[in-house]
Design an enzyme around this catalytic site. Sequence first.
Site, mmCIF file in Angstrom:
data_model
loop_
_atom_site.group_PDB
_atom_site.id
_atom_site.type_symbol
_atom_site.label_atom_id
_atom_site.label_comp_id
_atom_site.label_asym_id
_atom_site.label_seq_id
_atom_site.Cartn_x
_atom_site.Cartn_y
_atom_site.Cartn_z
ATOM 1 C CG ASN A 1 -0.296 -0.061 2.520
ATOM 2 O OD1 ASN A 1 0.717 -0.747 2.688
ATOM 3 N ND2 ASN A 1 -0.841 0.646 3.488
ATOM 4 C CE LYS B 1 8.027 -10.790 0.990
ATOM 5 N NZ LYS B 1 7.385 -10.231 -0.244
ATOM 6 C CB ALA C 1 4.517 -5.501 -1.889
ATOM 7 N N GLY D 1 2.042 -5.673 7.797
ATOM 8 C CA GLY D 1 1.081 -6.419 6.989
ATOM 9 C C GLY D 1 -0.112 -6.848 7.812
ATOM 10 C CB SER D 2 -2.705 -9.356 7.068
ATOM 11 O OG SER D 2 -2.002 -10.591 7.019
ATOM 12 C CD GLU E 1 5.215 -0.378 10.769
ATOM 13 O OE1 GLU E 1 4.439 0.482 10.305
ATOM 14 O OE2 GLU E 1 6.377 -0.539 10.348
ATOM 15 C CB CYS F 1 -2.409 0.234 8.635
ATOM 16 S SG CYS F 1 -0.977 1.290 8.947
ATOM 17 C CD GLU G 1 -6.509 -3.187 8.229
ATOM 18 O OE1 GLU G 1 -5.794 -2.175 8.285
ATOM 19 O OE2 GLU G 1 -6.058 -4.348 8.318
#
Length: 479
Positions: free
Chosen positions: A153, A176, A178, A229-230, A251, A285, A383
């Site tokens: 994002n 790493k 995305a 990430g998630s 995060e 986020c 979310e």
Amino acid sequence: MADIYQIGSLIAGKEVTQGGRDTRPVLNPATGETIGMLSLARLEDIDAAAEMAQKGFQQWSALSAFERARCLQAVAVQVRADIELMASLLTAEQGKTLNEARGEVAGSADLFEWLAEEGKRLYGRMVPSRNAAMQQMVQLEPVGPVAAFSPWNYPLALAARKIAHALAAGCSVVIKPAEESPSAVLHLARICIRCGVPAEAIQVLFGVPAMVSERLIASRHIRKVSFTGSVAVGRHLAALAGQALKKVTFELGGHSAVIVMDDADVERAAQLSVASKFRNAGQICIAPSRFFVHDAVHDRFVAEFVRMSQKLSVGDGAKTGTDMGPLAHLRRTEAMQVFTQDAVETGARIAVGAPDRPTRAGFFWAPTVLTDVPDHARLMREEVFGPIAPMVRFNDLDAVIARANDVDFGLAGYAFTSSLKNARNIQDRLKVGMVGINSFSVTAPEMPFAGIKDSGLGVAQGLEGLLDHMNVKSVYRAD
């Protein structure tokens, strides 16, 4: 159509694209077309990156904090010089508007600049001893090579946050990014190397996410894991890092409530809310994602919010006049469809927006505003990560704070009020890591960025973020 570019991982300063490695396409979200082909790392590439990071750590940590600071300052200068190039890469691969992309690049430069200075201030301390013949000291030492995983994002900003904090602390880093949006981070890594960071101290890996993360975290060279990430992936990586006994900074997700009081400046609150909600097509986020509006101003706030939402121009982020670009993936538009349909079926009304999947090319979803949304609707519990704004009435502040806290997330929260008493009440009682009062700006480089509950572990920014990259050593020295 322009030629399809070929890119791959960057290991010890050399891009790895040959040797029959698997590839995946890089798509332009505004058209759905393939614009690049990305070579994916093999196991031996991951191992080589971790080994290089260990060598790079020895070189980079041996420099003084002042020498490292000069390199990071130079990176900030060069990133600003390359703002148009890097912004165009972000827009082409992630979809955000060029103005938003320029802001992301500029913010990344600001981060490097601030950390260049703050890295010189990672002081230890002297502790008075009980014994006159003994000296007691606390030393801070860089933890070692960092395995960092950043999302799609904010492809540059969130990778830059991890890279800059690691380097400012004296650590090396294997990042790493995305795979959907690789080019800007590759460019940043090359800038770091040109500005004096050893090529071994910054590695960039692209690959199958599970394979890369599991291999890197298990490596004996890696001493810290940083992930954005998630929640689901964060739980998995936390288990891997825990098994390997490695430091972590995570995060994770957010579901930020906005409380609009009856004494708020309604027009200003609506203006700022629309700008923040639909920035980056809502894929943030810390984006405001649940609007609790006092009954006395609800209708006026919603009307103003809807009016400004309808004025937003949605289209290709590379085109002049676009206010909101596409979502980054087809799966995000499908998620918006599910959230909207569920809300309507549970009693919500669509004030503005597209209840059906758009038919034009690209991954677009119109800014959507829903009213009368019940608390049990999915978009009030999960979310959303997209351009859907649910509006809910309230009358009692104590009750609405409890509703705002009644989710598994605890990243950010916001409120609009002209009352100091209300502001203090809200900021003290919202169970989140960051609070914005009459503002959505909660990401200054010098301030900690952290969540509680399912929103994360550790601190990702500010002095506290640097300290998360350090080992603490107690020294007792007798005469």
